[in-house]
Write an enzyme that holds these catalytic residues in place. Structure first.
Site, short mmCIF file in Angstrom:
data_model
loop_
_atom_site.label_atom_id
_atom_site.label_comp_id
_atom_site.label_asym_id
_atom_site.label_seq_id
_atom_site.Cartn_x
_atom_site.Cartn_y
_atom_site.Cartn_z
N VAL A 128 0.82 -1.27 -0.03
CA VAL A 128 -0.01 0.03 0.12
C VAL A 128 0.62 1.15 -0.04
CG1 VAL A 128 -1.76 -1.18 1.24
CG2 VAL A 128 -0.22 -0.12 2.61
N GLU A 129 0.20 2.43 -0.31
CA GLU A 129 0.83 3.66 -0.29
C GLU A 129 1.98 3.78 -1.11
OE1 GLU A 129 -0.36 6.18 1.35
OE2 GLU A 129 -1.28 5.51 3.19
#
Length: 821
Positions: A500-501
């Site tokens: 993620v991110e």
């Protein structure tokens, strides 16, 4: 001999002007005096002095007479530089404009100001925040049953309600809007502690406090939007999610196909100008339960209802999920965890313009908004999760290595296990240092976008290594899932943080050095701005000034690199004395090496460096480990510079230096122009590779042994790792650990009696204790103490088993869950 000595003195005198980065007029006068002195008093050959005067005169004229320099050098360099530049999109420019340069700039430029770092405030919780951590967070952790949650696929309603009632969704919302208004370090610590109990619960809680509507509204929302949404978000009346990722736009978020078209439509019975939205998003955390949806899309105005512009770019809006046309409710199953994650879609959904975050004035500003707020997720939430992995592994790895015996010896006394424990301990110290200081930067008012990218990539990767080592130490105990397992779901959740991110692979290869070179270099970004200046005349004038300073900067870093490589780094001043002083000097040396090599790489490869991802990734590794090593030294000082911490500090710094050496070795070996690669290597490492290996076996042994005994250090490093009571899995282990430590003197008596032949060696433990009682080696109280200890150990190392019916029911439940998705 005299001539050689004079040559050395001449080189040192001339090089000193470059070393200290003096201004052109200063070195012109100073070097002229040096040359004059050597011409009069030295025995240097006439041809050498003549050549030196010729070079001096050329440089002095070139760098001090602006029209001549522009004609002969900077104007030509300007044209060449413009041809060399890789194309830069608007979104790339916005990403570079977002965020601030912090300590990452110091270590990139070759002359870090260590006193500035050490004078930064120590990240600490205030009394209100500490009280919340000790009470509400402690109560939340005690409520959570991760085994039950994961098998149910969600947190119980009472946990959701507790989060809402106690303000967990409003940690960072200002108190004026009903939030708690906590600091970044408090936010980080709260997420971390919850994650030591349950990764799923931590993710459910952290998303509303990181890259979500509340953060965007706080920074960019209109007064009306803030007044309406922030109090409702703080109380949990609204559950938010933020939708960015699309099926064909993940790390390349700027490629999102989701669109909004400006048009006329009806809302609340009125005709008005609004936006017709179409989107298809996935991987959206909290989407299945969300009541308000933050949405990123590209805005178009083909009928020019807003003006002459047709394509406005990425824009961000808020849409209630109850609004007609919004589709939510389906779920993904990320690694089988219990945090809510799923897709959201919408077809021809009409919204008014004032649903844009910040109103119509923020049209097209979405990418900048996201980039500026992304540091919250990267700099606070994900490092907190990673540090939680470290703390759980540190506390349980050391305790289990002591209570678990093989061949009648605690497994932690075997060197192979010691090696794993050493990595767990050293990495955990590094993780906590980076977590605290990166969150602390946010509390200083900094938007540390590059430091956050470094923290996101390296801390999540380190957590993967740490949990692997801890699983190895636990062996079979770690892989049997059930209520007694305190590692399994953490191990399974690691790939989520990695992904993620911004996927880690792309973060390392495209972002860290790419942003570092552009943001942190003192001249490159300004030179690019000069090259793109619409006024060529002004651009050339600006470029000329920058180029002069840039040349001096590059020469200085080259001279400093050579001087340090010959041992000159030992003469550098350190802000502290004692065993860590050498690390400040060595980090300064490697910072200078990075500054020099980066300049040479950009000069020799130009725009190709952007496409040579592996080369730029290796330079990014050097920058990252300079940053992390700095954070360890700062953390050590903030913690009181305790001698007990030194093995951990030595391990972490030596690890950082070894990784920098590996990265630079790979960079030089794979430099496209082989000869130049070898030349660069000999400039910075002319004789030997200075950092050949990580920490010694002695340091690893010291760390491992400190993990297997109670101490202030263990308490400090394991601080905020939740340890429950009664039937808590980690609580059982910690109880057994303490009992085993307390029982050491009694066990020594029994072992000595066995050696003396007073107690039978092959009898079981209970029989041995009875013999010890009968022989008055132990009294009844001591026997009972050891029996309780053996029982606690057996309970701590036990694993769960299930009936065949229970297993089948669980599998059927999981199958049904998959079908529903």
């Amino acid at each position: 001999m005299q001539t050689a000595l004079e040559l050395i003195i001449f080189a040192l005198a001339a090089g000193s002007f470059a070393y200290f980065r003096v201004k052109p007029w200063q070195w012109t006068i100073g070097l002229g005096i040096v040359l004059l002195g050597f011409s009069v008093f030295s025995h240097l050959p006439w041809w050498f002095l003549g050549l030196s005067w010729l070079l001096y005169a050329a440089a002095a004229v070139l760098f001090n007479i602006t029209p001549l320099r522009q004609l002969l050098l900077s104007d030509r360099a300007y044209v060449w530089f413009k041809q060399l530049l890789p194309p830069m999109s608007q979104t790339e420019q916005e990403a570079l404009d977002a965020g601030d340069v912090w300590w990452d700039g110091e270590v990139f430029q070759g002359r870090p100001d260590w006193r500035r770092l050490l004078d930064m405030p120590t990240p600490e919780l205030n009394p209100e925040e500490q009280n919340f951590l000790d009470n509400q967070v402690e109560a939340l952790c005690a409520m959570i049953d991760d085994w039950q949650m994961v098998n149910a696929g969600d947190m119980p309603d009472r946990v959701w309600q507790f989060l809402k009632d106690e303000g967990f969704f409003g940690l960072c919302i200002d108190k004026n809007y009903g939030g708690l208004g906590f600091s970044a370090i408090a936010h980080s610590t709260i997420v971390m502690k919850i994650a030591t109990r349950s990764m799923s619960a931590a993710v459910n809680m952290m998303v509303p406090n990181s890259l979500g509507p509340a953060e965007l509204l706080t920074h960019y929302g209109t007064d009306a939007q803030k007044s309406h949404y922030l109090p409702r978000l703080a109380r949990g009346v609204e559950v938010p999610c933020f939708a960015l990722t699309a099926p064909e736009a993940g790390s390349d978020a700027t490629a999102i196909p989701d669109s909004g078209v400006v048009c006329r439509g009806h809302h609340d019975g009125k005709e008005l100008i609004g936006i017709r939205l179409n989107w298809d998003k996935r991987y959206i955390t909290l989407a299945p339960r969300a009541t308000v949806l933050g949405l990123a899309f590209k805005l178009y105005d083909p009928d020019h209802l807003l003006g002459e512009t047709t394509e406005h770019g990425i824009t961000v809006c808020l849409v209630p999920t109850s609004h007609p046309g919004v589709e939510i409710g389906l779920r993904h199953a990320p690694m089988g965890m219990a945090f809510l994650n799923g897709p959201t879609r919408g077809t021809d959904v009409f919204i008014p313009l004032d649903w844009i975050i910040g109103g119509p004035s923020m049209i097209g500003q979405g990418w900048r908004m996201l980039m500026e707020c992304l540091s919250i997720g990267r700099g606070i939430s994900l490092p907190a999760l990673s540090t939680a992995v470290g703390k759980v592994s540190y506390m349980t790895g050391g305790a289990y290595a002591l209570v678990r015996k093989q061949f009648k010896t605690p497994i932690g006394h075997f060197e192979g296990v010691e090696e794993a424990l050493g990595r767990i301990g050293g990495y955990t110290y590094l993780l906590d240092a980076c977590r605290r200081m990166t969150a602390g930067a946010v509390d200083q008012g900094v938007k540390p976008s590059l430091a956050s990218a470094i923290a996101k990539y390296h801390m999540t990767e380190i957590s993967r290594k740490v949990i692997d080592d801890c699983m190895d130490v636990h062996a079979g105990r770690g892989i049997q899932l059930g209520p007694r397992n305190y590692l399994g779901y953490t191990y399974m959740a690691i790939p989520v943080s990695i992904t993620v991110e911004g996927a880690n692979i792309l973060t390392r290869n495209l972002m860290i050095f790419g942003q570092g070179a552009m943001r942190c270099h003192p001249y490159v970004r300004a030179e690019i701005a000069a090259a793109y200046n619409e006024s060529v005349e002004q651009g050339m004038a600006d470029f000329d000034k920058l180029l002069t300073s840039h040349i001096g900067y590059a020469i200085s870093n080259c001279v400093r690199s050579v001087f340090f490589s010959l041992g000159g780094w030992r003469l550098l001043r350190s802000p502290v004395k004692g065993p860590t002083a050498k690390y400040y000097r060595q980090l300064t040396r490697m910072s200078t090496v990075l500054a020099f090599v980066s300049d040479m790489a950009m000069l020799l490869l130009g725009g190709d460096l952007k496409r040579k991802e592996r080369l730029s990734a290796r330079l990014g590794d050097v920058l990252s480990h300079l940053y992390m090593g700095s954070m360890v030294l700062k953390h050590y000082q903030d913690q009181g510079a305790n001698d007990d911490d030194l093995p951990y500090v030595h391990w972490a710094l030596q690890h950082c230096f070894a990784e920098m050496q590996i990265a630079l070795d790979g960079f030089f070996a794979n430099f496209p122009r082989k000869l130049l690669g070898r030349v660069l290597k000999r400039v910075v490492f002319p004789i030997v590779r200075p950092f050949k290996q990580p920490a010694s076996d002695k340091i690893v042994h010291q760390i491992a042994r400190s993990m297997m005994q109670p101490s202030a250090l263990r308490d400090r490093l394991g601080q905020d790792c939740f340890i429950g009571e009664d039937d808590d899995a980690i609580g059982r282990l910690e109880d057994a650990f303490k009992r085993v430590v307390d029982s050491v003197p009694l066990e020594k008596k029994v072992l000595q009696a066995i050696k003396d032949g007073v107690i039978k060696a092959h009898a079981d433990k209970n029989e041995q204790l009875m013999q010890a009682l009968n022989q008055e080696i132990l009294n009844a109280e001591e026997v009972q103490h050891l029996q309780d200890t053996y029982g606690a150990v057996a309970d701590a190392i036990a694993v769960d088993d299930f009936s065949e019916t229970t297993t089948r029911n669980k599998q059927a439940c999981q199958t049904e869950t998959v079908k529903s998705i």
